[in-house]
Structures are given as structure tokens and as C-alpha cells.
Design a protein around this motif. Sequence first.
Motif, mmCIF file in Angstrom:
data_model
loop_
_atom_site.group_PDB
_atom_site.id
_atom_site.type_symbol
_atom_site.label_atom_id
_atom_site.label_comp_id
_atom_site.label_asym_id
_atom_site.label_seq_id
_atom_site.Cartn_x
_atom_site.Cartn_y
_atom_site.Cartn_z
ATOM 1 N N GLU A 142 10.471 2.188 5.897
ATOM 2 C CA GLU A 142 9.564 1.052 5.740
ATOM 3 C C GLU A 142 10.196 -0.126 5.012
ATOM 4 O OE1 GLU A 142 6.610 0.732 6.991
ATOM 5 O OE2 GLU A 142 6.479 2.741 7.847
ATOM 6 N N PHE A 143 11.320 0.103 4.315
ATOM 7 C CA PHE A 143 11.958 -0.970 3.547
ATOM 8 C C PHE A 143 13.446 -1.027 3.878
ATOM 9 C CE2 PHE A 143 8.329 0.635 1.223
ATOM 10 C CZ PHE A 143 7.647 -0.523 0.857
ATOM 11 N N PRO A 144 13.810 -1.325 5.133
ATOM 12 C CA PRO A 144 15.217 -1.266 5.539
ATOM 13 C C PRO A 144 16.122 -2.231 4.793
ATOM 14 C CG PRO A 144 13.878 -2.338 7.219
ATOM 15 C CD PRO A 144 12.928 -1.741 6.231
ATOM 16 N N GLY A 145 15.592 -3.359 4.330
ATOM 17 C CA GLY A 145 16.414 -4.307 3.582
ATOM 18 C C GLY A 145 16.356 -4.110 2.091
ATOM 19 N N ARG A 146 15.478 -3.222 1.648
ATOM 20 C CA ARG A 146 15.298 -2.982 0.218
ATOM 21 C C ARG A 146 15.260 -1.475 -0.067
ATOM 22 N NH1 ARG A 146 11.550 -7.224 1.334
ATOM 23 N NH2 ARG A 146 11.981 -9.148 0.167
ATOM 24 N N VAL A 147 16.109 -0.738 0.599
ATOM 25 C CA VAL A 147 16.063 0.718 0.463
ATOM 26 C C VAL A 147 16.291 1.142 -0.979
ATOM 27 C CG1 VAL A 147 17.114 2.881 1.173
ATOM 28 C CG2 VAL A 147 16.793 1.064 2.840
ATOM 29 N N ALA A 148 17.320 0.577 -1.605
ATOM 30 C CA ALA A 148 17.640 0.975 -2.978
ATOM 31 C C ALA A 148 16.502 0.643 -3.937
ATOM 32 C CB ALA A 148 18.935 0.304 -3.430
ATOM 33 N N SER A 149 15.929 -0.543 -3.800
ATOM 34 C CA SER A 149 14.835 -0.944 -4.689
ATOM 35 C C SER A 149 13.594 -0.081 -4.472
ATOM 36 C CB SER A 149 14.494 -2.420 -4.472
ATOM 37 O OG SER A 149 15.588 -3.241 -4.811
ATOM 38 N N ALA A 150 13.261 0.185 -3.204
ATOM 39 C CA ALA A 150 12.098 1.024 -2.914
ATOM 40 C C ALA A 150 12.306 2.436 -3.432
ATOM 41 C CB ALA A 150 11.831 1.050 -1.411
ATOM 42 N N PHE A 151 13.498 2.965 -3.205
ATOM 43 C CA PHE A 151 13.806 4.306 -3.690
ATOM 44 C C PHE A 151 13.769 4.353 -5.214
ATOM 45 C CE2 PHE A 151 16.978 7.504 -4.999
ATOM 46 C CZ PHE A 151 16.420 8.629 -4.416
ATOM 47 N N ALA A 152 14.306 3.315 -5.852
ATOM 48 C CA ALA A 152 14.303 3.267 -7.313
ATOM 49 C C ALA A 152 12.888 3.172 -7.866
ATOM 50 C CB ALA A 152 15.142 2.084 -7.794
ATOM 51 N N THR A 153 12.022 2.437 -7.176
ATOM 52 C CA THR A 153 10.625 2.334 -7.618
ATOM 53 C C THR A 153 9.937 3.694 -7.569
ATOM 54 O OG1 THR A 153 10.492 0.056 -6.808
ATOM 55 C CG2 THR A 153 8.413 1.220 -7.173
ATOM 56 N N GLN A 175 0.828 -1.205 0.000
ATOM 57 C CA GLN A 175 0.000 0.000 0.000
ATOM 58 C C GLN A 175 0.864 1.259 0.000
ATOM 59 O OE1 GLN A 175 -2.422 -0.943 3.535
ATOM 60 N NE2 GLN A 175 -4.237 -0.758 2.228
ATOM 61 N N ILE A 176 1.881 1.255 0.846
ATOM 62 C CA ILE A 176 2.742 2.432 0.954
ATOM 63 C C ILE A 176 3.464 2.703 -0.357
ATOM 64 C CG2 ILE A 176 4.829 3.333 2.061
ATOM 65 C CD1 ILE A 176 3.919 1.957 4.635
ATOM 66 N N ILE A 177 4.057 1.680 -0.943
ATOM 67 C CA ILE A 177 4.830 1.887 -2.169
ATOM 68 C C ILE A 177 3.923 2.295 -3.321
ATOM 69 C CG2 ILE A 177 4.774 -0.459 -3.119
ATOM 70 C CD1 ILE A 177 7.858 1.825 -2.884
ATOM 71 N N LEU A 178 2.688 1.763 -3.345
ATOM 72 C CA LEU A 178 1.747 2.134 -4.408
ATOM 73 C C LEU A 178 1.332 3.595 -4.283
ATOM 74 C CD1 LEU A 178 -0.056 1.368 -6.794
ATOM 75 C CD2 LEU A 178 -1.805 0.634 -5.145
ATOM 76 N N LEU A 179 0.969 4.005 -3.076
ATOM 77 C CA LEU A 179 0.547 5.386 -2.861
ATOM 78 C C LEU A 179 1.676 6.377 -3.128
ATOM 79 C CD1 LEU A 179 -1.629 4.959 0.361
ATOM 80 C CD2 LEU A 179 -2.446 5.432 -1.957
ATOM 81 N N LEU A 180 2.874 6.045 -2.657
ATOM 82 C CA LEU A 180 4.006 6.935 -2.898
ATOM 83 C C LEU A 180 4.351 7.010 -4.375
ATOM 84 C CD1 LEU A 180 6.446 6.069 0.046
ATOM 85 C CD2 LEU A 180 4.960 8.064 -0.192
ATOM 86 N N SER A 181 4.231 5.902 -5.076
ATOM 87 C CA SER A 181 4.554 5.886 -6.508
ATOM 88 C C SER A 181 3.578 6.748 -7.303
ATOM 89 C CB SER A 181 4.531 4.443 -7.026
ATOM 90 O OG SER A 181 5.516 3.657 -6.381
ATOM 91 N N VAL A 182 2.286 6.553 -7.037
ATOM 92 C CA VAL A 182 1.274 7.345 -7.754
ATOM 93 C C VAL A 182 1.419 8.827 -7.416
ATOM 94 C CG1 VAL A 182 -1.195 7.764 -8.015
ATOM 95 C CG2 VAL A 182 -0.329 5.420 -7.913
ATOM 96 N N SER A 183 1.670 9.125 -6.148
ATOM 97 C CA SER A 183 1.830 10.523 -5.737
ATOM 98 C C SER A 183 3.040 11.160 -6.397
ATOM 99 C CB SER A 183 1.951 10.608 -4.216
ATOM 100 O OG SER A 183 0.811 10.089 -3.580
ATOM 101 N N ASN A 184 4.142 10.418 -6.484
ATOM 102 C CA ASN A 184 5.330 10.945 -7.156
ATOM 103 C C ASN A 184 5.072 11.190 -8.634
ATOM 104 O OD1 ASN A 184 8.241 11.064 -5.763
ATOM 105 N ND2 ASN A 184 6.971 9.602 -4.653
ATOM 106 N N LEU A 185 4.305 10.304 -9.252
ATOM 107 C CA LEU A 185 3.961 10.495 -10.660
ATOM 108 C C LEU A 185 3.192 11.797 -10.857
ATOM 109 C CD1 LEU A 185 2.691 7.824 -13.118
ATOM 110 C CD2 LEU A 185 1.430 9.951 -12.899
ATOM 111 N N VAL A 186 2.190 12.019 -10.008
ATOM 112 C CA VAL A 186 1.342 13.202 -10.154
ATOM 113 C C VAL A 186 2.129 14.485 -9.889
ATOM 114 C CG1 VAL A 186 -0.658 14.402 -9.214
ATOM 115 C CG2 VAL A 186 -0.762 11.931 -9.600
ATOM 116 N N ILE A 187 2.915 14.493 -8.813
ATOM 117 C CA ILE A 187 3.610 15.723 -8.452
ATOM 118 C C ILE A 187 4.695 16.051 -9.470
ATOM 119 C CG2 ILE A 187 5.496 14.870 -6.981
ATOM 120 C CD1 ILE A 187 4.640 17.065 -4.966
ATOM 121 N N ALA A 188 5.346 15.031 -10.035
ATOM 122 C CA ALA A 188 6.351 15.283 -11.065
ATOM 123 C C ALA A 188 5.706 15.816 -12.344
ATOM 124 C CB ALA A 188 7.135 14.004 -11.362
ATOM 125 N N ALA A 189 4.517 15.293 -12.673
ATOM 126 C CA ALA A 189 3.805 15.804 -13.846
ATOM 127 C C ALA A 189 3.427 17.269 -13.657
ATOM 128 C CB ALA A 189 2.561 14.953 -14.107
#
Length: 389
Positions: free
Chosen positions: A152-163, A29-43
Amino acid sequence: MSLENSSGASYKGKNLREATKKITFRQWQIILLLSVSNLVIAACISLQAPFFPREAEEKGASPTIYGFVFGVYELGVFISSPVYGKIISWITPKFMVNAGLFVAGSTTILFGFLDHSPPGAPFIVLAILVRLVEGFGAAAFITASYTYAASEFPGRVASAFATIETFFGLGLLLGPLIGGALYQFDLQPVLLGTIFMITATIYVITTPMWGWLCDKGLDPKLLAVIGGVMCIVSLIFLGPAPFLPFTAELWLVNISLVLCGIGLAAKFVCAFISALKDALKRGFPDDMSTHGLVSALCTICMSTGAFIGPTLGGYLLEHLGYRESTFSLLIMEISLMILLMLYMIWRKVKPLKENSADISPSNSTEVTPLLSRSKCTTFTQTPELYTCF
């Protein structure tokens, strides 16, 4: 074992355990919401790129002025990011995300009404103010977004940030296209918006790859150097550089923008991951305060460059021309890569000097016992205990 090694080993073990866990429903849920929000704000950020220069010129603004209008958004990010990084631990990222999105969205709507402003100074002042406040809102969202990814993703920081960055890049990709299409449906802005999409498209495609490489253990600083070299090659042919015996062609510009997108993705993702890892190695706690601090620092650096870029670019374009302007950017990129490589060399040489000092006779681990009646003849000294032989 020293404290630094102990904490490093503990953190590495924690990352290994976290990385092997399945992503929970809450994390999805967190990664989905952050991803969509980043898409909108960047647009929203990039929406104005295809049409604002023409509108600004019709209102009496020069390239230097409307370049500053583009850049002042980043000035707002620069000013407010340190404050957000300081207060995020007690205001909470959730509130900051929502407030940032509200402010950024509202100012984007207000920007659309600037065509009704009188020309000259009123138009310029209103445009600057709207973009500045938009930067305040975007900085709150971006800082909280990065903090969420690290916490929220301490073992996958790079992947979460990249997403998250992938969707941010997708927003940068869609923004100019939508902005160009909605401006009086003129084909020229649409074509211009399509060209703007090239770098953002490649950025979106390659960002997960750089995050994956960082998670696999590759040195993020080395990956950033590779990205910097790609940006240097891009700028050589984008102008092209004055020492090349040919002029700019559309196909060559497009290829250069592809290389630029790959290089920017590498530099941005790897810079954040490197900064976070270095902070933890130096003893900063692995908690939200550190994540917020690193997020704010990266946001400040990014916004500083993004403010200088359009502002200086508009001035150089007006006074020097396109080719010489891109050559100036090339010189700055080369200087940055030289500094980064010198720093990497220094970091490699410094431990060698420290190790040689540790094994010198003055730092011997064996000492003569102070008590002559002691049955021990030699003591071996360690940070934790003395062992008697």
C-alpha cells in the motif's frame, strides 16, 4: 540498457512518483488500523514477562522450562510463517489480519487461566500448547501486516514499516508494565516491568528515524551494522563481560538497555528494507507475492532468534549464571556483525571483478564482418542492435 537496469530505473521512478503523492484517506485508515493492531498484539505477547517466571516456579518449572515456554511462541511463528507467505496472495491479507488477531487474543485469555492448572507436567504442557497456538495467530497477523505496508505504500515502504514497528514496540513497552501492575499489585513485578520498558521505549522512539534514513537513500546494510555495534557495546556492559573488573549495577544495566533498544530498531527495520530492495533488484515482481515472501522470510528469521533467545537464555542462566550468559550473547552478536561486514565487502568486490571481465579482449564489442562484400568495415555490438560503420 540491460533488463536489470531498466527494471531498476523503472522501479526507482515509480517510487519517486509514489513518494511525492499525498497519503490518501484509505492509506491513513490502513496505517492507523495496522498500528493499533500491532500495539495490541505486541502487548499480548509481552504481557507475561514480569510474572510468569514466578508463577512457573511455583508450579514446579525450572528456568530452562519456562524459558522454553517463552520461546515456543516464536517456534509457532517459525513453523507457520512460510505457509502464510505462500498463501497470502490468494487468501488476502485482510482475512489473515483478522484471523491472526482473533487467535492471538483468544490464546492470551486462555493463558490467564493457567494459574488454575495443576502443578507439574499439566501446567507445563498447557502453557506450551497455548503459547504455540498464539504464535500461529501472531505469525498470520505479522506477515499480513508487513505485506500491507509494502503493497500500500510503495514509495514509503521504510516509513510505513517503521511506523508499524513503532506501535509494535509501544505494545512491547506497555505489555510488561500492564502485566506487572495487574499481578496482585505487587511492587516487585511493577519495577521489573518498568525495567523491561526501557528497551521497548527506546525502540519506539528510534524506529521512525531508521525508517526515515532508509527512505532517504542510506544503505540499510550499513545502518544495520551501526545498530549491531550498538548491541555489542550494550552486551559488553549489560553483564558486564567477564573481562571487565566490575560487577553489574542498575544504572549501568539501564544505559545498556537504552543502547540495545537503539541497536535493535536499526537492525530490524533495516533488515526488512534491505531484503525487499534486494529481492526487487534480482528481478522479483513488485507485487503482493514478493512482499508476502519477504515478510514471511523476515518473520521466520525474527522468530527463530526469538525462539532460541529465551530457550537458550533460560538454560544458560540455570547452568552458567547471568554474567556468563550475557557473554555468550555477546559472542553471537560479534559473529553476526563479522558475517554481515564480510558479505558487504564481497558485494563490493564482486562487481569490480565482473567489470574487469567485461573489458577483456575476449569480450571486445567490435567484430570483423562475416561478409567480405559488405561495405561495413566494423560492427559495434550492443544487446539490442548492431550498428554498422
